[in-house]
Design an enzyme around this catalytic site. Structure first.
Site, PDB file in Angstrom:
ATOM      1  N   CYS A 137       0.818  -1.198   0.000  1.00 42.26           N
ATOM      2  CA  CYS A 137       0.000   0.000   0.000  1.00 42.26           C
ATOM      3  C   CYS A 137       0.853   1.249   0.000  1.00 42.26           C
ATOM      4  O   CYS A 137       2.069   1.198  -0.131  1.00 42.26           O
ATOM      5  CB  CYS A 137      -0.907   0.009   1.230  1.00 42.26           C
ATOM      6  SG  CYS A 137      -1.899  -1.477   1.408  1.00 42.26           S
ATOM      7  N   LEU A 190      -3.799  -1.964  -1.409  1.00 40.48           N
ATOM      8  CA  LEU A 190      -3.747  -3.039  -2.398  1.00 40.48           C
ATOM      9  C   LEU A 190      -4.008  -4.326  -1.634  1.00 40.48           C
ATOM     10  O   LEU A 190      -3.190  -4.750  -0.815  1.00 40.48           O
ATOM     11  CB  LEU A 190      -2.385  -3.083  -3.097  1.00 40.48           C
ATOM     12  CG  LEU A 190      -2.133  -4.255  -4.040  1.00 40.48           C
ATOM     13  CD1 LEU A 190      -3.104  -4.224  -5.215  1.00 40.48           C
ATOM     14  CD2 LEU A 190      -0.691  -4.249  -4.554  1.00 40.48           C
ATOM     15  N   ILE A 231      13.358 -10.264 -21.918  1.00 39.17           N
ATOM     16  CA  ILE A 231      14.181 -10.848 -22.974  1.00 39.17           C
ATOM     17  C   ILE A 231      14.590  -9.777 -23.979  1.00 39.17           C
ATOM     18  O   ILE A 231      13.748  -9.043 -24.500  1.00 39.17           O
ATOM     19  CB  ILE A 231      13.418 -11.965 -23.730  1.00 39.17           C
ATOM     20  CG1 ILE A 231      12.871 -13.016 -22.761  1.00 39.17           C
ATOM     21  CG2 ILE A 231      14.318 -12.607 -24.783  1.00 39.17           C
ATOM     22  CD1 ILE A 231      13.928 -13.813 -22.044  1.00 39.17           C
ATOM     23  N   LEU A 269      -4.273 -10.068   1.500  1.00 34.90           N
ATOM     24  CA  LEU A 269      -4.880 -11.008   2.445  1.00 34.90           C
ATOM     25  C   LEU A 269      -6.124 -10.375   3.050  1.00 34.90           C
ATOM     26  O   LEU A 269      -6.138  -9.171   3.332  1.00 34.90           O
ATOM     27  CB  LEU A 269      -3.898 -11.353   3.571  1.00 34.90           C
ATOM     28  CG  LEU A 269      -3.205 -12.698   3.508  1.00 34.90           C
ATOM     29  CD1 LEU A 269      -2.455 -12.942   4.796  1.00 34.90           C
ATOM     30  CD2 LEU A 269      -4.172 -13.844   3.265  1.00 34.90           C
TER      31      LEU A 269
END
Length: 638
Positions: free
Chosen positions: A4, A52, A295, A55
């Protein structure tokens, strides 16, 4: 658990904090927490939070969060990985829990164990916990500074926030350049090694420390709650099988970092460190994990063969990300500057930035391998320190080992030259030294910040304050260099990059190698477990036999999130715009204009690779134009 953003204001004059100010701070870091916003106000203190959810995805996990009796309130950015174990201990002591978050565990840990509860936390965090009855605020940052926290103070206000832009949004007049940081940047010294930022009056809150701010008296106490003590580490771990201990600690560090109510993936570079994490997650915990890799087509930057090897070995779901496909490098770098609140010292963060962008909605959490190189001596300059330790033993055998180390290093990497002249003369003799330098000296590392005549006198007059506090418990050169890189040089900058890059795309990154138990264990080890003959990170290589393919486990070349900026300088898509930035930079009073022009032309002509210094100049010019220059005034060194 929540990745967060937090913000807070204390009015030192006792005046009421305005909600609009806290809201404005939070809105600037909405990218850190797109799922919810919350504000707490009480008289002369205001706390803000962006969430965000990782849990307990319900509203019970929203912040600011009160304790069950409303004595305490917290805003928190981070994770306490051992929160389930702590919850059991606290429940036995009578603690009351109302939700499934680790946030509430912090509140109850504070109730029962006080501010030193942070000693019990295994995780990454920055948080502000307000004790309403005592009228005190506890500010804390994790042991290694994984999660950021910035401070700003005037005679009337004390502010803190997860990002600098929270503060400058309220006080735009504080976009004042710290000349010290400019000088450090141009001369290759990494960011975040101490309190300094690119903004003169905005400082880093130190890692491993708590601050108790008394709102009644506007006084504060700040102290370490954790420090490395190598002697204690050796007493704890000495005499045991280090390979077995490392495996057990590494497995458990990954186990507790797999706790999540959302999908978990991993960044995979193909190097030993990220591959170790993917290998254990796949083989030990049977997780068919999404991996994400950067890549580049250029051979010297391409690690795909190793990435493919690991993905096949653990049956992972591979996601390949190809930066620079759309010719967006320069516009991407401008976005990167915004999220970083300043210029990067090198191009490597760009690759990470692109990887996190490429994750999309596939996962919300990534595991990554940062910290292993600093702890287990993965960089080439550690050979230099190993050589010093061998010579200090002053035996025939150690001298033989020293000569063999130099010979093995140069036969393995004939294009590199890392050993100091005085040491080479000591072990090879004058004739041997001259032969050695004649054969390899042309590859001597060119540290561009030491090249004569590049910088103006004004920049060179700046005292870089490049002094690193000594940890008296560390005895060997290898230990001391490892500690210096962990505390002040490489790791702080890397953690800055990881946090800002991942948070730009609302992703959480977890770092198993920075489990504090692993760190303490690493400082108990003899240097031979870190560099053994020509092998760096020897302990990891030997311990991971069942988790990694041999091709990766005994890989020698190291890239470290490379990006081909040397090529982009010559690319027609970018060349004119880069040249315009560099031409503008000539007038900043930082580099001598004719020298900068010469560096650029020599690079374009293929005479010398000046990409490092040219990148620093270009990215600094970008930042100055974006954040510092005004319509009436263009910043320059005075």
């Amino acid at each position: 658990m929540k990745m967060c953003g937090i913000a807070g204001v204390i009015n030192k004059k006792g005046k009421k904090v305005q909600k609009e100010i806290v809201k404005q701070m939070c809105e600037t870091i909405a990218h850190r927490g797109p799922d919810a916003e919350g504000i707490f106000l009480k008289e002369n203190i205001g706390l803000g939070h962006r969430r965000l959810s990782i849990l307990d995805l319900t509203v019970d996990g929203n912040q600011p969060m009160y304790s069950h009796d409303e004595k305490y309130v917290i805003v928190y950015n981070g994770e306490i990985y051992n929160y389930l174990e702590l919850k059991k201990k606290l429940s036995r002591e009578g603690a009351v829990f109302q939700n499934a978050t680790d946030t509430e565990v912090i509140l109850e840990a504070y109730r029962y164990w006080g501010p030193d509860c942070t000693k019990r936390f295994n995780g990454m965090w920055s948080f502000a916990l307000f004790d309403i009855e005592k009228n005190t605020l506890l500010l804390s940052r994790d042991r290694f500074g994984v999660k950021p926290l910035y401070l700003f103070e005037t005679d009337s206000v004390f502010m803190f926030a997860s990002e600098i832009k929270c503060i400058t949004a309220v006080y735009p007049e504080e976009k004042v350049v710290d000349v010290l940081q400019i000088a450090r940047h141009m001369r290759g010294i990494q960011e975040d090694g101490d309190e300094h930022t690119f903004y003169k009056n905005i400082v880093n809150f130190p890692k491993s420390k708590n601050m108790i701010y008394d709102l009644n008296s506007n006084t504060r106490k700040i102290y370490f709650y954790w420090q490395i003590n190598a002697e204690k580490c050796k007493r704890k771990w000495g005499g045991k099988d280090p390979y077995k201990i490392f495996r057990a600690l590494m497995e458990d560090a990954i186990r507790i970092r797999l706790r999540s109510d959302v999908p978990v993936g991993a960044s995979l570079s193909g190097g030993l460190d990220s591959s170790t994490i993917v290998g254990i997650a796949g083989k030990k915990f049977n997780i068919k994990m999404n991996t994400f890799s950067s890549i580049y087509e250029e051979k010297k930057y391409n690690e795909k063969v190793f990435i493919d090897n690991v993905n096949k070995f653990v049956k992972a779901n591979a996601n390949m990300i190809y930066p620079d496909q759309n010719g967006s490098v320069l516009s991407d770098l401008k976005r990167l500057i915004y999220f970083h609140d300043g210029p990067c010292c090198c191009i490597s963060p760009y690759s990470g930035f692109c990887v996190y962008r490429g994750v999309g909605n596939k996962v919300k959490v990534l595991l990554d391998g940062q910290g292993a190189d600093e702890l287990f001596c993965g960089y080439e300059f550690f050979y230099r320190e190993k050589l010093k330790d061998l010579l200090e033993r002053e035996t025939i055998w150690s001298r033989f080992q020293a000569v063999k180390l130099v010979a093995d290093f140069q036969s393995t990497w004939p294009e590199k030259f890392v050993f100091p002249d005085e040491i080479l003369i000591r072990i090879l003799g004058v004739k041997g030294y001259h032969y050695y330098t004649k054969k390899y000296g042309k590859y001597r590392q060119n540290e561009v910040w030491d090249s004569p005549g590049l910088f103006t006198d004004k920049l060179l007059e700046v005292d870089l304050q490049n002094k690193y506090p000594i940890n008296a418990t560390l005895k060997t050169h290898l230990e001391k260099e490892s500690f210096k890189q962990m505390e002040y040089i490489m790791l702080p900058r890397i953690l800055h990059d990881v946090d800002r890059n991942s948070m730009a795309y609302s992703l959480e990154v977890r770092l198993p190698f920075l489990d504090y138990r692993l760190v303490e264990f690493a400082y108990s080890l003899d240097g031979d477990y870190k560099i053994h003959n020509i092998w760096t990170k020897y302990l990891i290589r030997k311990s991971m036999k069942k988790y990694l393919p041999r091709k990766v486990r005994w890989r020698r070349n190291k890239m470290g999130f490379p990006a081909p900026f040397d090529k982009w300088l010559k690319d027609e898509r970018y060349r004119d715009e880069i040249k315009t930035y560099l031409d503008n930079f000539k007038n900043r009073g930082i580099m001598k204009g004719d020298k900068l022009e010469k560096c650029y032309q020599e690079h374009i002509d293929g005479k010398f690779d000046w990409s490092r210094i040219l990148f620093r100049a270009m990215i600094l010019e970008m930042w100055l134009q974006m954040e510092i220059d005004t319509e009436k005034l263009k910043w320059k060194m005075n």
